[in-house]
Write a protein that holds these residues in place. Structure first.
Motif, PDB file in Angstrom:
ATOM      1  N   SER A 132       0.804  -1.219   0.000  1.00  0.00           N
ATOM      2  CA  SER A 132       0.000   0.000   0.000  1.00  0.00           C
ATOM      3  C   SER A 132       0.838   1.271   0.000  1.00  0.00           C
ATOM      4  CB  SER A 132      -0.958   0.005   1.192  1.00  0.00           C
ATOM      5  OG  SER A 132      -1.835   1.102   1.072  1.00  0.00           O
ATOM      6  N   ASP A 133       0.418   2.185  -0.840  1.00  0.00           N
ATOM      7  CA  ASP A 133       0.996   3.522  -0.890  1.00  0.00           C
ATOM      8  C   ASP A 133       0.334   4.359   0.207  1.00  0.00           C
ATOM      9  OD1 ASP A 133       1.769   6.097  -1.457  1.00  0.00           O
ATOM     10  OD2 ASP A 133       1.281   6.005  -3.597  1.00  0.00           O
ATOM     11  N   PHE A 134       1.112   4.654   1.238  1.00  0.00           N
ATOM     12  CA  PHE A 134       0.612   5.434   2.374  1.00  0.00           C
ATOM     13  C   PHE A 134       1.225   6.836   2.403  1.00  0.00           C
ATOM     14  CE2 PHE A 134      -1.363   1.757   4.357  1.00  0.00           C
ATOM     15  CZ  PHE A 134      -2.291   2.318   5.217  1.00  0.00           C
ATOM     16  N   SER A 135       1.664   7.317   1.239  1.00  0.00           N
ATOM     17  CA  SER A 135       2.392   8.592   1.197  1.00  0.00           C
ATOM     18  C   SER A 135       1.685   9.699   1.966  1.00  0.00           C
ATOM     19  CB  SER A 135       2.570   9.047  -0.250  1.00  0.00           C
ATOM     20  OG  SER A 135       3.467   8.217  -0.932  1.00  0.00           O
ATOM     21  N   SER A 136       0.356   9.776   1.802  1.00  0.00           N
ATOM     22  CA  SER A 136      -0.333  10.947   2.360  1.00  0.00           C
ATOM     23  C   SER A 136      -1.176  10.625   3.589  1.00  0.00           C
ATOM     24  CB  SER A 136      -1.194  11.609   1.275  1.00  0.00           C
ATOM     25  OG  SER A 136      -1.993  10.661   0.615  1.00  0.00           O
ATOM     26  N   SER A 137      -1.025   9.410   4.159  1.00  0.00           N
ATOM     27  CA  SER A 137      -1.772   9.147   5.388  1.00  0.00           C
ATOM     28  C   SER A 137      -0.978   8.325   6.402  1.00  0.00           C
ATOM     29  CB  SER A 137      -3.099   8.431   5.070  1.00  0.00           C
ATOM     30  OG  SER A 137      -2.868   7.235   4.370  1.00  0.00           O
ATOM     31  N   ILE A 138       0.313   8.124   6.141  1.00  0.00           N
ATOM     32  CA  ILE A 138       1.124   7.317   7.050  1.00  0.00           C
ATOM     33  C   ILE A 138       1.157   7.969   8.438  1.00  0.00           C
ATOM     34  CG2 ILE A 138       3.309   8.433   6.384  1.00  0.00           C
ATOM     35  CD1 ILE A 138       4.558   5.536   6.508  1.00  0.00           C
ATOM     36  N   ALA A 139       1.047   7.137   9.462  1.00  0.00           N
ATOM     37  CA  ALA A 139       1.127   7.602  10.862  1.00  0.00           C
ATOM     38  C   ALA A 139       0.052   8.628  11.214  1.00  0.00           C
ATOM     39  CB  ALA A 139       2.517   8.166  11.175  1.00  0.00           C
ATOM     40  N   SER A 140      -1.076   8.593  10.513  1.00  0.00           N
ATOM     41  CA  SER A 140      -2.151   9.538  10.823  1.00  0.00           C
ATOM     42  C   SER A 140      -3.158   8.951  11.794  1.00  0.00           C
ATOM     43  CB  SER A 140      -2.877   9.947   9.537  1.00  0.00           C
ATOM     44  OG  SER A 140      -3.525   8.836   8.949  1.00  0.00           O
ATOM     45  N   GLU A 141      -3.037   7.651  12.059  1.00  0.00           N
ATOM     46  CA  GLU A 141      -3.909   6.954  13.004  1.00  0.00           C
ATOM     47  C   GLU A 141      -3.281   5.584  13.268  1.00  0.00           C
ATOM     48  OE1 GLU A 141      -7.767   6.128  11.332  1.00  0.00           O
ATOM     49  OE2 GLU A 141      -6.922   5.456   9.434  1.00  0.00           O
ATOM     50  N   PRO A 142      -3.728   4.864  14.292  1.00  0.00           N
ATOM     51  CA  PRO A 142      -3.171   3.533  14.535  1.00  0.00           C
ATOM     52  C   PRO A 142      -3.414   2.620  13.330  1.00  0.00           C
ATOM     53  CG  PRO A 142      -4.440   4.281  16.436  1.00  0.00           C
ATOM     54  CD  PRO A 142      -4.711   5.251  15.329  1.00  0.00           C
ATOM     55  N   LEU A 143      -2.449   1.744  13.054  1.00  0.00           N
ATOM     56  CA  LEU A 143      -2.536   0.865  11.879  1.00  0.00           C
ATOM     57  C   LEU A 143      -1.908  -0.476  12.246  1.00  0.00           C
ATOM     58  CD1 LEU A 143      -3.141   0.908   8.708  1.00  0.00           C
ATOM     59  CD2 LEU A 143      -0.691   1.285   8.442  1.00  0.00           C
ATOM     60  N   ASP A 144      -2.546  -1.569  11.859  1.00  0.00           N
ATOM     61  CA  ASP A 144      -1.981  -2.897  12.099  1.00  0.00           C
ATOM     62  C   ASP A 144      -0.986  -3.212  10.980  1.00  0.00           C
ATOM     63  OD1 ASP A 144      -1.343  -5.492  12.592  1.00  0.00           O
ATOM     64  OD2 ASP A 144      -3.405  -6.260  12.582  1.00  0.00           O
ATOM     65  N   VAL A 145       0.273  -2.852  11.223  1.00  0.00           N
ATOM     66  CA  VAL A 145       1.317  -2.996  10.199  1.00  0.00           C
ATOM     67  C   VAL A 145       1.483  -4.460   9.785  1.00  0.00           C
ATOM     68  CG1 VAL A 145       3.793  -2.676   9.761  1.00  0.00           C
ATOM     69  CG2 VAL A 145       2.500  -0.900  10.954  1.00  0.00           C
ATOM     70  N   SER A 146       1.212  -5.378  10.699  1.00  0.00           N
ATOM     71  CA  SER A 146       1.436  -6.799  10.404  1.00  0.00           C
ATOM     72  C   SER A 146       0.554  -7.299   9.264  1.00  0.00           C
ATOM     73  CB  SER A 146       1.196  -7.641  11.665  1.00  0.00           C
ATOM     74  OG  SER A 146      -0.192  -7.694  11.962  1.00  0.00           O
ATOM     75  N   ARG A 147      -0.495  -6.547   8.931  1.00  0.00           N
ATOM     76  CA  ARG A 147      -1.386  -6.970   7.845  1.00  0.00           C
ATOM     77  C   ARG A 147      -0.775  -6.718   6.461  1.00  0.00           C
ATOM     78  NH1 ARG A 147      -7.042  -6.237   8.887  1.00  0.00           N
ATOM     79  NH2 ARG A 147      -7.293  -6.906   6.733  1.00  0.00           N
ATOM     80  N   PHE A 148       0.341  -5.998   6.418  1.00  0.00           N
ATOM     81  CA  PHE A 148       0.882  -5.548   5.132  1.00  0.00           C
ATOM     82  C   PHE A 148       2.182  -6.252   4.758  1.00  0.00           C
ATOM     83  CE2 PHE A 148      -1.816  -2.177   6.609  1.00  0.00           C
ATOM     84  CZ  PHE A 148      -2.452  -1.737   5.459  1.00  0.00           C
ATOM     85  N   GLY A 149       2.347  -6.500   3.448  1.00  0.00           N
ATOM     86  CA  GLY A 149       3.635  -6.920   2.917  1.00  0.00           C
ATOM     87  C   GLY A 149       4.552  -5.712   2.831  1.00  0.00           C
TER      88      GLY A 149
END
Ligand SMILES: *Cc1c(COP(=O)(O)O)cnc(C)c1O
Length: 361
Positions: free
Chosen positions: A171-188
């Motif tokens: 996922s491209d998170f360029s414009s929303s990274i670290a803007s709220e809690p995220l379960d990083v383990s779900r991502f490659g």
């Protein structure tokens, strides 16, 4: 000096306290006799800055040990090509979900290397919504599925992490990274240029699940190989030390302010302020995105009469509000309200918009 509230989409506003901190250390970093930007990236001073930045980002985003963190150059756009080169075999299928301009960029960068397939797209509807997961056509043999968490131009955001089974989710998170809690383990892979939510332009963050680094991918030079970058601590060549340092200061600022939980609250409040104002304006202002897919980061909006656009922008500037002109793809206006935009800035914009409507409605 009068710093305006800056709603630019990227490069974007930075916390004033971070800029002042950097200003204070500009000439000499921590008694080292030189600016951090003048010191070797292999020396103990910068190695400490780099180590601390990674540790702080890991804490901020709760990044598990299963994932490596890279600080690279080339922006999000280069990562879109490198992800294809690293994680897909030549000509292998890759599924793309397109919800706006940047999804189209992603597919364009990967197309020379992979069998790029559009699993779903909301383009026919003018990118006013995200394609519903139930309608995606995924390939059985896809190397990964790519989507854009937040479309910066169209103001369209996925509010949930889509379930794609065992296929790595990129996922491209360029414009929303670290803007709220995220379960990083779900991502490659999670990637983004820093210049929206994390810091200055010139450094990109790539968070990659370590087991993916063992994929053969495609023939490529070392400098395009994520596994080599991980082995080399993102220092295969001279890294963008100043940008990396500044991003590190932003991570520290975010942690001190209360971390992603606090920014989630602020971002929800800021975006609700603007959407409520727009929806309650009786058609004077208009946002066309489906309510459930409206971005908390980028709020595109239109005035009921385009002839008012020039006056709106000029008077906004007079009121200390800059960077509001919409992207040329859409026209109209756009307020980018990333982590570093204070609630007070959005309140000032809302007050200006109400006043402008009263005078022109
Ligand atoms: C800005 C942006 C990009 C492009 O980033 P560069 O660092 O300029 O390559 C890609 N994707 C999204 C979602 C963006 O907001």
């Amino acid at each position: 000096m009068s710093r305006a509230y800056n709603f630019s989409a990227g490069p974007a506003t930075l916390p004033e306290s971070v800029l002042r901190h950097a200003q204070g250390e500009m000439l000499e970093w921590h008694g080292s006799g030189a600016s951090i930007v003048e010191l070797s990236h292999r020396g103990p001073e910068f190695m400490e800055v780099a180590r601390q930045a990674e540790a702080d980002l890991r804490m901020l985003m709760a990044i598990p040990d299963s994932h490596a963190v890279l600080f690279l150059q080339g922006g999000a756009t280069l990562q879109q090509a490198l992800i294809a080169l690293n994680f897909a075999a030549p000509g292998q299928a890759v599924d793309f979900v397109i919800s706006g301009h940047w999804g189209k960029t992603a597919i364009r960068q990967a197309t020379p290397y992979v069998d790029a397939r559009i699993a779903a797209s909301s383009e026919a509807g003018g990118f006013r919504d995200v394609p519903a997961r139930a309608g995606w056509t995924l390939s059985a043999d896809a190397a990964y599925v790519h989507y854009t968490a937040n479309e910066t131009i169209h103001g369209v955001e996925f509010r949930d992490i889509p379930d794609v089974g065992d296929v790595p989710l990129v996922s491209d998170f360029s414009s929303s990274i670290a803007s709220e809690p995220l379960d990083v383990s779900r991502f490659g892979v999670i990637y983004g240029g820093a210049q929206k939510n994390l810091g200055p332009v010139g450094v990109s963050v790539v968070i990659v699940r370590r087991d993916l680094l063992e994929r053969a991918g495609q023939p490529r030079a070392d400098i395009m190989n994520y596994a080599s970058h991980v082995r080399g601590d993102s220092m295969l060549n001279t890294p963008p030390t100043w940008n990396w340092y500044l991003a590190g200061l932003v991570f520290q600022w975010m942690l001190a302010e209360g971390g992603v939980d606090e920014f989630a609250r602020r971002n929800a409040r800021k975006s609700a302020l603007l959407y409520d104002l727009i929806d309650g304006s009786g058609g004077f202002y208009r946002n066309e995105v489906a309510v459930g897919a409206r971005s908390r980061m980028n709020v595109p909006f239109f005035l009921h009469d385009d002839a008012l656009n020039a006056a709106f922008l000029a008077e906004a500037r007079e009121a200390g509000l800059i960077g509001l002109k919409g992207h040329k793809v859409l026209g109209g206006m756009r307020a980018s309200i990333y982590n570093a935009m204070p609630v007070a800035g959005v309140e000032a914009l809302a007050a200006f918009m109400r006043d402008f409507q009263q005078r022109n409605g």
